[in-house]
Design a protein around this motif. Structure first.
Motif, PDB file in Angstrom:
ATOM      1  N   ALA A  36       0.844  -1.200   0.000  1.00 29.13           N
ATOM      2  CA  ALA A  36       0.000   0.000   0.000  1.00 29.13           C
ATOM      3  C   ALA A  36       0.877   1.247   0.000  1.00 29.13           C
ATOM      4  CB  ALA A  36      -0.923  -0.014   1.220  1.00 29.13           C
ATOM      5  N   TYR A  37       1.425   1.560  -1.160  1.00 28.78           N
ATOM      6  CA  TYR A  37       2.244   2.764  -1.305  1.00 28.78           C
ATOM      7  C   TYR A  37       1.347   3.907  -1.771  1.00 28.78           C
ATOM      8  CZ  TYR A  37       6.476  -0.074  -0.993  1.00 28.78           C
ATOM      9  OH  TYR A  37       7.478  -0.915  -0.567  1.00 28.78           O
ATOM     10  N   PRO A  38       1.488   5.093  -1.169  1.00 34.76           N
ATOM     11  CA  PRO A  38       0.606   6.216  -1.520  1.00 34.76           C
ATOM     12  C   PRO A  38       0.616   6.593  -2.994  1.00 34.76           C
ATOM     13  CG  PRO A  38       1.932   6.750   0.417  1.00 34.76           C
ATOM     14  CD  PRO A  38       2.430   5.430  -0.114  1.00 34.76           C
ATOM     15  N   LYS A  39       1.740   6.469  -3.687  1.00 38.40           N
ATOM     16  CA  LYS A  39       1.812   6.896  -5.082  1.00 38.40           C
ATOM     17  C   LYS A  39       1.456   5.792  -6.080  1.00 38.40           C
ATOM     18  CE  LYS A  39       5.073  10.588  -4.232  1.00 38.40           C
ATOM     19  NZ  LYS A  39       6.368  11.174  -4.551  1.00 38.40           N
ATOM     20  N   ASP A  40       1.223   4.564  -5.599  1.00 41.51           N
ATOM     21  CA  ASP A  40       0.850   3.470  -6.498  1.00 41.51           C
ATOM     22  C   ASP A  40      -0.607   3.605  -6.921  1.00 41.51           C
ATOM     23  OD1 ASP A  40       3.383   2.454  -6.265  1.00 41.51           O
ATOM     24  OD2 ASP A  40       2.773   0.541  -5.388  1.00 41.51           O
ATOM     25  N   HIS A  41      -0.934   3.012  -8.056  1.00 40.54           N
ATOM     26  CA  HIS A  41      -2.302   3.044  -8.568  1.00 40.54           C
ATOM     27  C   HIS A  41      -3.217   2.061  -7.837  1.00 40.54           C
ATOM     28  CE1 HIS A  41      -1.113   5.668 -11.809  1.00 40.54           C
ATOM     29  NE2 HIS A  41      -0.129   4.841 -12.117  1.00 40.54           N
ATOM     30  N   THR A  42      -2.604   1.064  -7.159  1.00 39.76           N
ATOM     31  CA  THR A  42      -3.416   0.046  -6.488  1.00 39.76           C
ATOM     32  C   THR A  42      -2.880  -0.269  -5.096  1.00 39.76           C
ATOM     33  OG1 THR A  42      -2.100  -1.752  -7.426  1.00 39.76           O
ATOM     34  CG2 THR A  42      -4.061  -1.082  -8.664  1.00 39.76           C
ATOM     35  N   THR A  43      -3.742  -0.838  -4.269  1.00 43.83           N
ATOM     36  CA  THR A  43      -3.380  -1.447  -2.996  1.00 43.83           C
ATOM     37  C   THR A  43      -3.616  -2.941  -3.179  1.00 43.83           C
ATOM     38  OG1 THR A  43      -4.010   0.492  -1.714  1.00 43.83           O
ATOM     39  CG2 THR A  43      -3.958  -1.606  -0.535  1.00 43.83           C
ATOM     40  N   GLU A  44      -2.672  -3.768  -2.681  1.00 40.28           N
ATOM     41  CA  GLU A  44      -2.775  -5.210  -2.899  1.00 40.28           C
ATOM     42  C   GLU A  44      -2.642  -5.974  -1.590  1.00 40.28           C
ATOM     43  OE1 GLU A  44       0.270  -6.349  -5.676  1.00 40.28           O
ATOM     44  OE2 GLU A  44      -0.450  -4.968  -7.212  1.00 40.28           O
ATOM     45  N   ALA A  45      -3.408  -7.043  -1.474  1.00 41.45           N
ATOM     46  CA  ALA A  45      -3.261  -8.006  -0.382  1.00 41.45           C
ATOM     47  C   ALA A  45      -3.136  -9.379  -1.031  1.00 41.45           C
ATOM     48  CB  ALA A  45      -4.460  -7.963   0.559  1.00 41.45           C
ATOM     49  N   SER A  46      -2.012 -10.059  -0.788  1.00 40.85           N
ATOM     50  CA  SER A  46      -1.745 -11.372  -1.395  1.00 40.85           C
ATOM     51  C   SER A  46      -1.712 -12.419  -0.293  1.00 40.85           C
ATOM     52  CB  SER A  46      -0.404 -11.349  -2.128  1.00 40.85           C
ATOM     53  OG  SER A  46      -0.403 -10.371  -3.131  1.00 40.85           O
ATOM     54  N   LEU A  47      -2.646 -13.356  -0.326  1.00 40.24           N
ATOM     55  CA  LEU A  47      -2.738 -14.371   0.710  1.00 40.24           C
ATOM     56  C   LEU A  47      -1.921 -15.602   0.338  1.00 40.24           C
ATOM     57  CD1 LEU A  47      -3.986 -15.259   3.403  1.00 40.24           C
ATOM     58  CD2 LEU A  47      -5.891 -16.183   2.091  1.00 40.24           C
ATOM     59  N   ILE A  48      -1.028 -16.007   1.231  1.00 33.79           N
ATOM     60  CA  ILE A  48      -0.188 -17.182   1.012  1.00 33.79           C
ATOM     61  C   ILE A  48      -0.808 -18.402   1.685  1.00 33.79           C
ATOM     62  CG2 ILE A  48       2.147 -18.139   1.219  1.00 33.79           C
ATOM     63  CD1 ILE A  48       1.813 -15.470  -0.496  1.00 33.79           C
ATOM     64  N   ARG A  49      -1.150 -18.294   2.981  1.00 38.47           N
ATOM     65  CA  ARG A  49      -1.772 -19.384   3.736  1.00 38.47           C
ATOM     66  C   ARG A  49      -2.869 -18.828   4.639  1.00 38.47           C
ATOM     67  NH1 ARG A  49       3.544 -20.625   4.120  1.00 38.47           N
ATOM     68  NH2 ARG A  49       3.752 -19.636   6.142  1.00 38.47           N
ATOM     69  N   GLY A  50      -3.839 -19.659   4.976  1.00 41.29           N
ATOM     70  CA  GLY A  50      -4.882 -19.275   5.922  1.00 41.29           C
ATOM     71  C   GLY A  50      -6.006 -18.500   5.265  1.00 41.29           C
ATOM     72  N   LEU A  51      -6.567 -17.534   6.012  1.00 48.13           N
ATOM     73  CA  LEU A  51      -7.671 -16.697   5.537  1.00 48.13           C
ATOM     74  C   LEU A  51      -7.469 -15.269   6.025  1.00 48.13           C
ATOM     75  CD1 LEU A  51     -10.728 -18.957   6.473  1.00 48.13           C
ATOM     76  CD2 LEU A  51      -9.811 -18.612   4.191  1.00 48.13           C
ATOM     77  N   ILE A  52      -7.915 -14.314   5.212  1.00 47.27           N
ATOM     78  CA  ILE A  52      -8.028 -12.934   5.671  1.00 47.27           C
ATOM     79  C   ILE A  52      -9.385 -12.403   5.224  1.00 47.27           C
ATOM     80  CG2 ILE A  52      -5.579 -12.338   5.836  1.00 47.27           C
ATOM     81  CD1 ILE A  52      -5.741 -11.042   3.085  1.00 47.27           C
ATOM     82  N   GLU A  53      -9.914 -11.481   6.012  1.00 50.26           N
ATOM     83  CA  GLU A  53     -11.175 -10.836   5.682  1.00 50.26           C
ATOM     84  C   GLU A  53     -10.860  -9.378   5.345  1.00 50.26           C
ATOM     85  OE1 GLU A  53     -14.840 -11.250   8.287  1.00 50.26           O
ATOM     86  OE2 GLU A  53     -14.262  -9.158   8.650  1.00 50.26           O
ATOM     87  N   VAL A  54     -11.252  -8.953   4.152  1.00 45.40           N
ATOM     88  CA  VAL A  54     -10.940  -7.604   3.689  1.00 45.40           C
ATOM     89  C   VAL A  54     -12.229  -6.803   3.572  1.00 45.40           C
ATOM     90  CG1 VAL A  54      -9.880  -6.232   1.865  1.00 45.40           C
ATOM     91  CG2 VAL A  54      -8.974  -8.503   2.401  1.00 45.40           C
ATOM     92  N   THR A  55     -12.185  -5.579   4.104  1.00 46.20           N
ATOM     93  CA  THR A  55     -13.292  -4.638   3.967  1.00 46.20           C
ATOM     94  C   THR A  55     -12.801  -3.468   3.138  1.00 46.20           C
ATOM     95  OG1 THR A  55     -14.075  -5.258   6.170  1.00 46.20           O
ATOM     96  CG2 THR A  55     -14.997  -3.264   5.212  1.00 46.20           C
ATOM     97  N   ILE A  56     -13.539  -3.122   2.108  1.00 50.27           N
ATOM     98  CA  ILE A  56     -13.192  -1.999   1.248  1.00 50.27           C
ATOM     99  C   ILE A  56     -13.756  -0.733   1.889  1.00 50.27           C
ATOM    100  CG2 ILE A  56     -13.338  -1.044  -1.095  1.00 50.27           C
ATOM    101  CD1 ILE A  56     -12.041  -3.876  -0.907  1.00 50.27           C
ATOM    102  N   LYS A  57     -12.926   0.312   1.995  1.00 48.58           N
ATOM    103  CA  LYS A  57     -13.409   1.577   2.556  1.00 48.58           C
ATOM    104  C   LYS A  57     -14.570   2.081   1.714  1.00 48.58           C
ATOM    105  CE  LYS A  57     -10.181   1.762   5.706  1.00 48.58           C
ATOM    106  NZ  LYS A  57      -9.156   2.655   6.096  1.00 48.58           N
TER     107      LYS A  57
END
Length: 167
Positions: A36-57
């Motif tokens: 999540a770099y401020p000047k990048d066009h995107t924010t990324e979350a890459s899951l390797i193992r397990g689970l994550i729950e993502v909420t979009i602002k």
């Protein structure tokens, strides 16, 4: 702001939530990478193992559960996108893509930086320049615009900036 690799055990009594300007990530026992770099066009979350729950602002009712080997990509500047009918605010474009192993050695590119490797796999030169600027703490200027979208693959482990630019 930046990039981090996390490894967590699930603990319902002490939830761990990572906040970026565009998404919140609730850890559900896992290992994953967040970029999540401020000047990048995107924010990324890459899951390797397990689970994550993502909420979009601006879409707090939408909860996205990622499963292993999935990458969530959220556009950082949604101003040009369609508006949410209930809030009237532009909504970011969200996509979920499979994590593709590196074509050369089947490693996961999203976390190679943890092993001190800088890896590109068929990426545009302008994106590679951005990564190299962060990696080597330099500024790179590409004067020939036709080169910006030229796609390149490569991997660097111990190369200095001069060797990497030459390659």
């Amino acid at each position: 702001s930046g990039e981090a690799f996390f490894v967590f055990l699930k603990n319902k009594e002490k939830p761990f939530i990572i906040h970026t300007p565009n998404i919140d990530i609730k850890v559900l026992g896992t290992s994953f990478n967040v970029k999540a770099y401020p000047k990048d066009h995107t924010t990324e979350a890459s899951l390797i193992r397990g689970l994550i729950e993502v909420t979009i602002k601006n879409r707090s009712n939408d909860k996205i559960i990622l499963t292993p080997n999935e990458k969530l990509i959220v556009e950082n500047n949604p101003a040009d996108n369609r508006e949410n009918s209930s809030t009237g605010k532009p909504e970011p474009v969200v996509s979920i893509n499979p994590i593709k192993p590196n074509r050369v050695d089947s490693t996961i590119n999203e976390i190679q930086w943890v092993q001190n490797r800088l890896v590109f796999d068929d990426e545009p030169l302008q994106e590679i320049a951005r990564k190299m600027e962060r990696w080597y703490n330099v500024t790179i200027e590409i004067k020939e615009e036709e080169l910006l979208n030229k796609r390149i693959s490569g991997s660097f482990i111990n190369e200095n900036i001069d060797q990497a630019i030459e390659a």
